[in-house]
Design an enzyme around this catalytic site. Sequence first.
Site, PDB file in Angstrom:
ATOM      1  N   HIS A  47       0.855  -1.186   0.000  1.00  0.00           N
ATOM      2  CA  HIS A  47       0.000   0.000   0.000  1.00  0.00           C
ATOM      3  C   HIS A  47       0.892   1.237   0.000  1.00  0.00           C
ATOM      4  CE1 HIS A  47      -3.946  -1.848   1.764  1.00  0.00           C
ATOM      5  NE2 HIS A  47      -3.342  -2.679   0.929  1.00  0.00           N
ATOM      6  N   GLU A  49       0.842   3.923   1.725  1.00  0.00           N
ATOM      7  CA  GLU A  49       1.246   4.371   3.060  1.00  0.00           C
ATOM      8  C   GLU A  49       2.425   3.563   3.598  1.00  0.00           C
ATOM      9  OE1 GLU A  49      -3.388   4.474   3.210  1.00  0.00           O
ATOM     10  OE2 GLU A  49      -1.820   3.407   2.102  1.00  0.00           O
ATOM     11  N   CYS A  77      -6.518   2.059   5.629  1.00  0.00           N
ATOM     12  CA  CYS A  77      -7.165   0.822   6.064  1.00  0.00           C
ATOM     13  C   CYS A  77      -6.617   0.418   7.439  1.00  0.00           C
ATOM     14  CB  CYS A  77      -6.890  -0.282   5.041  1.00  0.00           C
ATOM     15  SG  CYS A  77      -5.159  -0.823   4.999  1.00  0.00           S
ATOM     16  N   CYS A  80      -2.705  -0.199   7.381  1.00  0.00           N
ATOM     17  CA  CYS A  80      -1.936   1.042   7.304  1.00  0.00           C
ATOM     18  C   CYS A  80      -2.104   1.887   8.565  1.00  0.00           C
ATOM     19  CB  CYS A  80      -2.329   1.823   6.058  1.00  0.00           C
ATOM     20  SG  CYS A  80      -1.854   0.951   4.545  1.00  0.00           S
TER      21      CYS A  80
END
Length: 143
Positions: A47, A49, A77, A80
């Site tokens: 991801h 992040e 999410c 993260c």
Amino acid sequence: MALALQEAVRAAEHHDVPIGAVILDRDGLVVSAAGNERELVGDPTAHAELLAIRRAAEAIGSWRLDDHTLVVTLEPCTMCSGALVQARIGRLVFGAYDPKAGAVASLWDVVRDRRLNHRVEVIGGIDETACGDLIRDFFESRR
């Protein structure tokens, strides 16, 4: 947020969900930037992040990012959000809310949970329309 949006557009170019993240130091200087790379590298944890956090930690030589700000185009999410707490990120600025998976405001509030050892300052809804439109357009083009 403009830099995070640029990273999101780059992610879409390799068929990843267009989410971008930038980490700034206390002076507002860019330390790292990333877009989603799950499809690109075949890694479910890639991801934007997490990639930005890893790159920032490497750049500054420390996993503690307590005086840094993460700017991301979509509400993080649970994975993260947990990483933000673990990295001791000082501030989170995000664009669009994520009613299906958001773990900062929409479904949960992991980063400000009083039971955890660190809490993150949160500013949400920045450039929300542009961030949301980018993701919405991406998914509509795949239907």
